[in-house]
Design an enzyme around this catalytic site. Structure first.
Site, PDB file in Angstrom:
ATOM      1  N   HIS A 392       0.830  -1.201   0.000  1.00  0.00           N
ATOM      2  CA  HIS A 392       0.000   0.000   0.000  1.00  0.00           C
ATOM      3  C   HIS A 392       0.872   1.262   0.000  1.00  0.00           C
ATOM      4  O   HIS A 392       0.703   2.157  -0.835  1.00  0.00           O
ATOM      5  CB  HIS A 392      -0.909  -0.033   1.234  1.00  0.00           C
ATOM      6  CG  HIS A 392      -1.822   1.144   1.388  1.00  0.00           C
ATOM      7  ND1 HIS A 392      -3.161   1.071   1.102  1.00  0.00           N
ATOM      8  CD2 HIS A 392      -1.599   2.404   1.821  1.00  0.00           C
ATOM      9  CE1 HIS A 392      -3.724   2.246   1.337  1.00  0.00           C
ATOM     10  NE2 HIS A 392      -2.792   3.072   1.785  1.00  0.00           N
ATOM     11  N   GLU A 393       1.802   1.320   0.958  1.00  0.00           N
ATOM     12  CA  GLU A 393       2.637   2.519   1.076  1.00  0.00           C
ATOM     13  C   GLU A 393       3.578   2.688  -0.116  1.00  0.00           C
ATOM     14  O   GLU A 393       3.884   3.809  -0.528  1.00  0.00           O
ATOM     15  CB  GLU A 393       3.425   2.490   2.386  1.00  0.00           C
ATOM     16  CG  GLU A 393       2.562   2.497   3.643  1.00  0.00           C
ATOM     17  CD  GLU A 393       1.606   3.675   3.711  1.00  0.00           C
ATOM     18  OE1 GLU A 393       1.876   4.719   3.083  1.00  0.00           O
ATOM     19  OE2 GLU A 393       0.556   3.557   4.374  1.00  0.00           O
ATOM     20  N   HIS A 396       1.738   4.510  -2.767  1.00  0.00           N
ATOM     21  CA  HIS A 396       1.850   5.960  -2.570  1.00  0.00           C
ATOM     22  C   HIS A 396       3.205   6.465  -3.035  1.00  0.00           C
ATOM     23  O   HIS A 396       3.311   7.496  -3.708  1.00  0.00           O
ATOM     24  CB  HIS A 396       1.693   6.288  -1.080  1.00  0.00           C
ATOM     25  CG  HIS A 396       0.300   6.201  -0.564  1.00  0.00           C
ATOM     26  ND1 HIS A 396      -0.760   6.828  -1.170  1.00  0.00           N
ATOM     27  CD2 HIS A 396      -0.203   5.587   0.546  1.00  0.00           C
ATOM     28  CE1 HIS A 396      -1.865   6.587  -0.474  1.00  0.00           C
ATOM     29  NE2 HIS A 396      -1.548   5.845   0.566  1.00  0.00           N
TER      30      HIS A 396
END
Length: 603
Positions: A392-393, A396
């Site tokens: 997920h990160e 980003h």
């Protein structure tokens, strides 16, 4: 769970497991030089006040200087804050962060006149300047966006006053952050082996996934009994934050704090309301999942501390960090060679701060400055959830990487509305990879359950949070006091509605609002649910269409804020002005739920 009774100190973490903030500034002294540079630039920009309407060149000079100033300020603030996040008890970096915050207030004060002065320029004259000045043409999107804000922009003096209040307005969040990350301490509890281990926010999730129900219950009660001791203090902080949101909305003549928060993304309030309405419409699916969880666990009563334990308890899926990295690389292969190359650089070149240590900020995030590569803060635990958090990160991080590489500073900072698409799409591809490569029936059941949990946590739970935010801001706008008891009551009502009749709503969960830092960033969490829905659609397109869908998606990642979020998403292939993407995501949830029901029935 590590056998260590307490967390390691920062100095005890291996260098290869730390992010390399020296890539921002090699020393604190170099940071100090940019602080002085920013102050000088701020003074220079302040001196241009009153000149912007004189000519196109005067306006261009101010906008160019503003970009240089803000780019420097970003770097100064990011470095100080991330250094503090390494260990919130480190007084040196507390001081640097305070100085960076004060500098931000000064800078925003020095720039506060720019928007009002631009709005004072007659529209036809401004358009003529843009058409005739090639340098100013670069700022066309920015200037059009400023014009859109005209009904909500105050006079130069009033804007300066609001800018100078920014540090006061951020005080509730800062106070909460220091309490939540530096001062609050949790008790020791007994782990599965009967050994005393310190409860931390980072370890809490791992305890909640424990197969030992005693451990789950003890961790749950210990966490919330600790938060309960601060209920009035945290209620005062949250209420003050809400009051600040309402104050700014009213001062800028927005109909509501919600309208104000969505206006920056050019998102209509109907998108927010449709999300809540669509999820409310599909709550029977959530209740059906809760009933399945109760049946699978074989308990007479399903409690809130039973929500995270896998309902396939015999599967023990420990995922060490190195294994998670390799799996994520394989799972994201459909995004192409270039994406894979950048991803590999991120994993090996000082982007990631991996492990939890004493005083470190909890949770996970991706951040950075325009002038450097992105950074990722983790508090990695060896489980499936943390592998997905890492993916997920990194979503980003690569979104930031592509945007910064392909957009000028003016348009590189993408809106949060689209940010959650990039991160959640990585999770969707990771789950698809795992389900395709997992032949063991029990592990497949475990993964499907995990995916169902992702839906529960990202779509249903975040929408519940979003509804809570909408309610408490509306209560403040109506003049109703938001005491700790009232916040508990409102939060409990939502838990009852969202979890249904098969769930025991333990009294401790009434306090959960105390531990959600996103509530201090108003009307943010709904974007997790909308982002998840968009990502579900886009990941399906990438897997089914291949290169054409990948190319559309990479163009989206490169878009920054060069267009409005909804338009960027349309270009990628999904229309979020309709509730259909949410319904499509919930159709996937239903399909997975039906498969899990069948698998459990066969077991």
């Amino acid at each position: 769970m590590s056998k260590s009774k307490t967390l390691p100190k920062r100095s005890e973490i291996a260098a290869e497991d730390k992010w390399r903030l020296e890539d921002i500034y090699p020393t604190d002294a170099a940071w100090e030089q940019d602080v002085q540079k920013a102050k000088k630039l701020s003074d220079e920009l302040a001196a241009k006040k009153g000149t912007l309407s004189q000519s196109a060149q005067h306006l261009l000079d101010a906008l160019t200087l503003q970009d240089e100033l803000l780019k420097t300020l970003d770097q100064v603030y990011v470095y100080a804050r991330m250094r503090r996040d390494e260990d919130n008890a480190n007084s040196t970096y507390q001081g640097l962060t305070d100085r960076a915050t004060a500098l931000s207030t000064q800078v925003y004060g020095s720039t506060s006149y720019i928007q009002p002065e631009i709005l004072d320029i007659p529209t036809e004259e401004l358009e003529s300047w843009i058409n005739q000045n090639s340098g100013l043409a670069h700022y066309r999107i920015l200037l059009n966006e400023i014009t859109r804000f005209k009904p909500h922009t105050l006079s130069s003096e009033e804007e300066e006053l609001l800018a100078n209040m920014s540090e006061l307005a951020s005080a509730p969040s800062k106070i909460y952050g220091m309490l939540n990350n530096a001062d609050i301490k949790f008790p020791m509890i007994k782990d599965e082996n009967g050994e005393e281990v310190e409860l931390t926010k980072g370890r809490y999730t791992q305890f909640m996934e424990s197969k030992d129900r005693r451990v789950r219950k003890e961790a749950f009660e210990a966490l919330y009994s600790t938060y309960g001791k601060f209920r009035n203090t945290i209620a005062a902080a949250l209420t003050s934050s809400v009051k600040a949101d309402v104050f700014y909305a009213r001062t800028r003549k927005y109909p509501s704090a919600l309208y104000s928060a969505l206006f920056a993304d050019n998102v209509d309030v109907s998108v927010y309301d449709n999300l809540i309405a669509t999820i409310r419409e599909h709550l029977p699916l959530m209740h059906r999942y809760i009933a399945l969880r109760k049946k699978a666990l074989g308990v007479d009563e399903l409690h809130m501390y039973d929500l995270y334990v896998p309902i396939v308890p015999e599967v023990d899926m420990k995922i060490p960090y190195d294994e998670a990295v390799q799996t994520i690389k394989e799972a994201l292969h459909p995004l192409g060679d270039d994406y894979g190359k950048v991803l590999g650089e991120g994993f090996t070149n000082g982007w990631i701060d991996v492990h939890e240590n004493e005083g470190k900020t909890s949770g996970a995030y991706s951040w950075g400055a325009y002038t450097t590569h992105p950074f990722v803060l983790m508090n990695y635990q060896d489980n499936v959830n943390n592998m997905f958090t890492l993916a997920h990160e990194m979503g980003h991080a690569l979104h930031s990487y592509y945007s910064n590489k392909n957009q000028p500073y003016t348009y590189a900072d993408y809106k949060i509305f689209v940010a959650e698409v990039a991160s959640t799409l990585n999770e969707a591809l990771l789950m698809d990879h795992l389900l395709k490569t997992t032949t063991d029936k029990q592990k497949r059941m475990y993964l499907i359950n995990y995916y169902l949990e992702q839906f529960r946590g990202t779509v249903f739970r975040q929408t519940m949070f979003a509804e809570f935010e909408k309610i408490i801001h509306a209560k403040e706008e109506e003049g109703e006091p938001l005491t700790a008891d009232r916040l508990n009551e409102l939060y409990r009502e939502l838990n009852v509605a969202y979890h249904g009749p098969e769930m025991v709503i333990d009294k401790e969960i009434d306090l959960e609002w105390e531990r959600i830092p996103h509530f201090y960033r108003h009307f943010y969490v709904y974007k997790y649910a909308t982002g998840f829905s968009a990502a579900t659609s886009l990941s399906k397109q990438i897997l089914e269409e291949g290169e054409p869908a990948v190319n559309r998606y990479l163009q989206f990642l490169k878009g920054g804020s060069s267009d409005y979020p909804l338009n960027l998403l349309k270009g990628a292939g999904v229309d979020m002005t309709s509730p259909e993407p949410i319904r499509e995501a919930l159709a996937v949830f239903k399909e997975l739920l039906e498969e899990m029901e069948q698998l459990i029935a066969e077991s």
